[in-house]
Design an enzyme around this catalytic site. Structure first.
Site, short mmCIF file in Angstrom:
data_model
loop_
_atom_site.label_atom_id
_atom_site.label_comp_id
_atom_site.label_asym_id
_atom_site.label_seq_id
_atom_site.Cartn_x
_atom_site.Cartn_y
_atom_site.Cartn_z
N ARG A 1 68.14 65.85 36.15
CA ARG A 1 66.96 65.93 35.58
C ARG A 1 66.93 65.63 34.21
NH1 ARG A 1 63.40 71.34 34.11
NH2 ARG A 1 64.48 71.28 31.94
N GLU B 1 57.36 76.24 41.63
CA GLU B 1 58.35 77.17 41.05
C GLU B 1 57.60 78.53 40.85
OE1 GLU B 1 60.17 74.88 37.95
OE2 GLU B 1 59.58 76.41 36.64
N ASP C 1 67.35 81.47 34.69
CA ASP C 1 66.47 82.71 34.49
C ASP C 1 66.66 83.21 36.09
OD1 ASP C 1 64.49 80.60 33.78
OD2 ASP C 1 63.38 81.80 35.10
N TYR D 1 59.47 70.94 25.65
CA TYR D 1 60.04 71.71 26.76
C TYR D 1 61.27 70.99 27.12
CZ TYR D 1 61.58 72.76 31.32
OH TYR D 1 62.17 73.24 32.32
N ASP E 1 60.60 66.90 34.80
CA ASP E 1 59.63 68.23 34.68
C ASP E 1 58.51 67.85 33.88
OD1 ASP E 1 60.45 71.73 35.15
OD2 ASP E 1 58.63 70.60 34.95
N HIS F 1 56.22 70.19 33.58
CA HIS F 1 55.88 71.26 33.30
C HIS F 1 54.52 71.77 32.86
CE1 HIS F 1 57.49 75.33 31.83
NE2 HIS F 1 58.49 74.96 32.52
N GLU G 1 68.15 72.85 42.67
CA GLU G 1 68.60 72.78 41.22
C GLU G 1 69.61 73.68 40.71
OE1 GLU G 1 64.85 74.27 38.89
OE2 GLU G 1 65.87 73.62 36.93
N TRP H 1 52.17 76.14 28.71
CA TRP H 1 53.42 75.73 28.35
C TRP H 1 54.49 75.17 29.44
CZ3 TRP H 1 58.27 78.06 30.25
CH2 TRP H 1 59.27 77.69 29.48
N HIS I 1 63.82 76.15 42.99
CA HIS I 1 63.92 76.36 41.43
C HIS I 1 65.33 76.98 41.59
CE1 HIS I 1 62.10 78.85 37.98
NE2 HIS I 1 62.59 77.57 37.39
N ARG J 1 58.61 73.63 45.54
CA ARG J 1 59.65 74.17 44.64
C ARG J 1 60.04 75.84 44.67
NH1 ARG J 1 63.34 72.91 41.37
NH2 ARG J 1 62.38 73.29 39.45
N GLU K 1 57.91 66.73 38.47
CA GLU K 1 57.72 67.95 38.88
C GLU K 1 56.63 68.65 38.04
OE1 GLU K 1 61.21 70.01 38.18
OE2 GLU K 1 60.17 72.15 37.95
N HIS L 1 70.50 69.52 34.65
CA HIS L 1 69.89 69.08 33.47
C HIS L 1 70.51 68.29 32.50
CE1 HIS L 1 66.72 72.60 33.95
NE2 HIS L 1 66.92 72.31 35.08
N ASN M 1 61.17 86.13 34.67
CA ASN M 1 61.49 85.70 33.28
C ASN M 1 60.26 85.99 32.15
OD1 ASN M 1 63.10 84.71 31.19
ND2 ASN M 1 62.86 82.48 31.44
C1 CS2 Z 1 61.93 74.71 34.61
C2 CS2 Z 1 62.33 76.25 34.36
O1 CS2 Z 1 63.77 74.61 35.81
C3 CS2 Z 1 62.57 74.30 35.85
O2 CS2 Z 1 62.31 73.67 36.67
O3 CS2 Z 1 60.46 74.64 34.85
O4 CS2 Z 1 63.37 76.12 33.42
C4 CS2 Z 1 61.24 77.19 33.93
O5 CS2 Z 1 60.80 76.76 32.41
C5 CS2 Z 1 61.93 78.77 33.69
O6 CS2 Z 1 62.36 78.97 34.98
C6 CS2 Z 1 60.72 79.51 33.31
O7 CS2 Z 1 61.50 80.95 33.15
MG MG Z 2 60.34 73.38 36.35
#
Ligand code: CS2
Ligand code: MG
Length: 402
Positions: free
Chosen positions: A147, A262, A316, A159, A210, A212, A339, A402, A312, A283, A236, A122, A37
Site C-alpha cells: 500500500r 473497514e 489498532d 493520512y 487508501d 481514506h 492487510e 479524516w 482490514h 474490507r 480503498e 504499508h 480505536n
Molecule cells: C486504515 C487504518 O489500514 C487502513 O486501511 O484505514 O489505518 C485506519 O485509519 C485505522 O485503522 C483507524 O483506526
Molecule cells: Mg483504510
C-alpha cells in the site's frame, strides 16, 4: 458447559487494546478482540455493563443463539460500539469451540482453501523520494503487495504518513489533533506518485492505495481513471460509504478496483454495494463487523457477486483479531488479501499467537481455537492511555472527512 465468568482486559503496550476473556465451568476459556480505536472505553462499558451479566450461565457452544440474543436483543441494533462488543463475544466463543473440539478455527469453518495467505503492508514517506524508498524496502521484505501513501506537495501532513520516522499510528493525541487537507493538491499528485512507483519497480508488484474517505464520487472517478495505467490492486475508501449509491457513479467511469468496508459493522452497510457489484473487495473484518458469525454471511453474499475479502489489518486491530482473521482467510473461498501493519515487539509482547509470517505470506497455525492468548500480568503493566483519532479540515477551515 456453562459460562461462569467474563471480563475485559484493557492495556496499552505501545497502543490501546481491549480484550474480552470468557471463562467456562470446565476451565476452558476463549478471548476476543474488542478494540475500537479512539473509542475503546465505550466498548468496555458495553461489555461490562450490559453483555457480560447476561452471558453468565449461558452455554458457550450456542454461538449462533448468543449472537442473535445480543444482536436482536439489543433493540438499538448495529453501530461500531455494539457490534465490536458482539464481535469480541463471538470471537471468544469460537475460540472456546475450537479448544473443546481440539481443532484450529479454520477446520471448524470448513478446512483450508489455500496453502498460504497473501498480505499487503504499508509503504509511506513524507515525500516522493522517501515513499519510493519505503516501497523498495517492502519489496525487499518479500511482500508481493504494497500500500503506497505519500506526503503531498504543499500539504504539511496527510493520512497514512508516519511522522518523525516512527511507524504510522493514527491515534496520536489525547484529544483529536487537527490536519489540513487539499483535495486539489492530492488529486494533482497521486497519479504522478504511482507513475513513479511503476517506473521504478515495474508492473509485477501489486499496488494499493487508501483514499481514506476524502473524495466525492466524481473526484474518485477522476482519480480511478487517472490511475488505470498503473493497474492498482485496489483504490480503498474512495468516498464516505454511508451513501452506497455513490460507488455506482465511480464504477461507471473507471476499471480501477474498489475496496471499502473497514468502518462497516453490519451486512446492511454493504448489501447494496455487493448486490450492485459496485465494489471488488469488502474490507470489513472480524473485530468491527460482529465477528466470525456475521463475517461468514458477508463473505458468502459477496462471493455471489465476484467480490473478494480484503480484511482490514491495521495495528489498532489486536493480535487476537489478526489470529482469528487468518483462520478465516485460510478458509474463505473468495479470499482477496489480508492487510498487515506489523504490530511492534512491545505490542506483541503481551500476546502469544500461533500464526506464522514468512516474506509476505501468513499461515494461521494449528493450535486449537484461534491460537492467540494474552498475558494478563504483563498487560497490567501497560495501563490504558486515552488516544484520539485526528480530525481533518479543508484549507478554508471546513471540517472534512479524516
Ligand atoms: C486504515 C487504518 O489500514 C487502513 O486501511 O484505514 O489505518 C485506519 O485509519 C485505522 O485503522 C483507524 O483506526
Ligand atoms: Mg483504510
Amino acid at each position: 458447559m456453562k459460562i461462569t465468568d467474563a471480563y475485559v482486559i484493557v492495556c496499552s503496550p505501545g497502543r490501546n487494546f481491549v480484550t474480552l476473556k470468557i471463562v467456562t465451568d470446565e476451565g476452558i476459556y476463549g478471548i476476543g478482540d474488542a478494540t475500537l480505536n479512539g473509542r475503546e472505553k465505550t466498548v468496555v462499558s458495553y461489555l461490562e455493563d450490559y453483555l457480560i451479566p447476561a452471558l453468565i450461565g449461558k452455554d458457550p457452544a450456542r454461538i449462533e443463539d448468543i449472537w442473535q440474543y445480543i444482536y436482536r436483543g439489543a433493540y438499538w441494533r448495529r453501530g461500531p460500539v455494539g457490534m465490536t462488543a458482539l464481535a469480541a463475544v463471538d470471537m471468544a466463543l469460537w475460540d472456546i469451540k475450537g479448544k473443546v473440539a481440539g481443532l484450529p478455527l479454520y477446520q471448524l469453518l470448513g478446512g483450508r482453501s489455500r496453502d498460504r495467505i497473501m498480505t499487503y503492508t504499508h509503504a509511506n514517506g513524507s515525500d516522493l523520494a522517501s515513499t519510493l524508498e519505503a516501497v523498495g524496502e517492502a519489496i525487499d521484505q518479500g511482500y508481493q503487495a504494497v500500500r503506497v501513501q505519500s506526503g503531498i506537495p504543499g500539504m504539511a501532513s496527510t493520512y497514512g504518513v508516519a511522522k518523525d520516522g516512527k511507524k504510522y499510528e493514527p491515534a496520536d493525541a489525547a484529544l483529536p489533533s487537527e490536519a489540513v487537507w487539499s483535495t486539489e493538491k492530492y488529486l494533482n499528485f497521486v497519479p504522478h506518485l504511482f507513475s513513479e512507483v511503476r517506473r521504478q519497480y515495474g508492473e509485477e508488484i501489486h499496488l494499493l492505495h487508501d483514499v481514506h474517505h476524502r473524495l466525492t464520487p466524481i473526484e474518485a472517478a477522476r482519480l480511478g481513471k487517472e490511475l488505470e495505467p498503473y493497474h492498482l490492486f485496489w483504490m480503498e475508501d474512495a468516498v464516505p460509504a454511508e451513501n452506497q449509491q455513490g460507488f455506482e457513479l465511480i464504477r461507471q467511469h473507471t476499471t480501477t478496483p474498489l475496496a471499502v468496508g473497514e468502518v462497516f459493522n453490519s451486512i446492511h452497510d454493504c448489501k447494496e454495494l455487493i448486490l450492485n457489484q459496485s465494489i471488488d473487495y469488502i474490507r470489513s473484518t472480524l473485530v468491527h463487523a460482529g465477528g466470525i458469525t456475521q463475517m461468514r454471511r458477508i463473505a458468502d453474499l459477496a462471493a455471489l457477486y465476484h467480490i473478494r475479502t480484503g480484511f482490514h489489518g491495521a495495528t489498532d486491530l489486536s493480535p487476537v483479531c489478526m489470529g482469528a482473521a487468518l483462520h478465516f482467510d485460510y478458509w474463505v473461498p473468495n479470499f482477496g488479501i489480508q492487510e498487515h501493519m506489523p504490530h511492534s515487539e512491545l505490542m506483541e509482547s503481551v500476546f502469544s499467537f500461533d500464526y506464522q509470517f514468512d516474506r509476505g505470506f501468513f499461515t494461521p497455525g494449528e493450535a486449537p481455537g484461534h491460537g492467540v492468548d494474552i498475558d494478563e500480568k504483563l498487560a497490567a503493566k501497560y495501563p490504558y492511555q486515552r488516544a484520539a483519532l485526528p480530525v481533518n479540515r479543508l484549507e478554508d477551515g471546513t471540517l472534512w472527512h479524516w
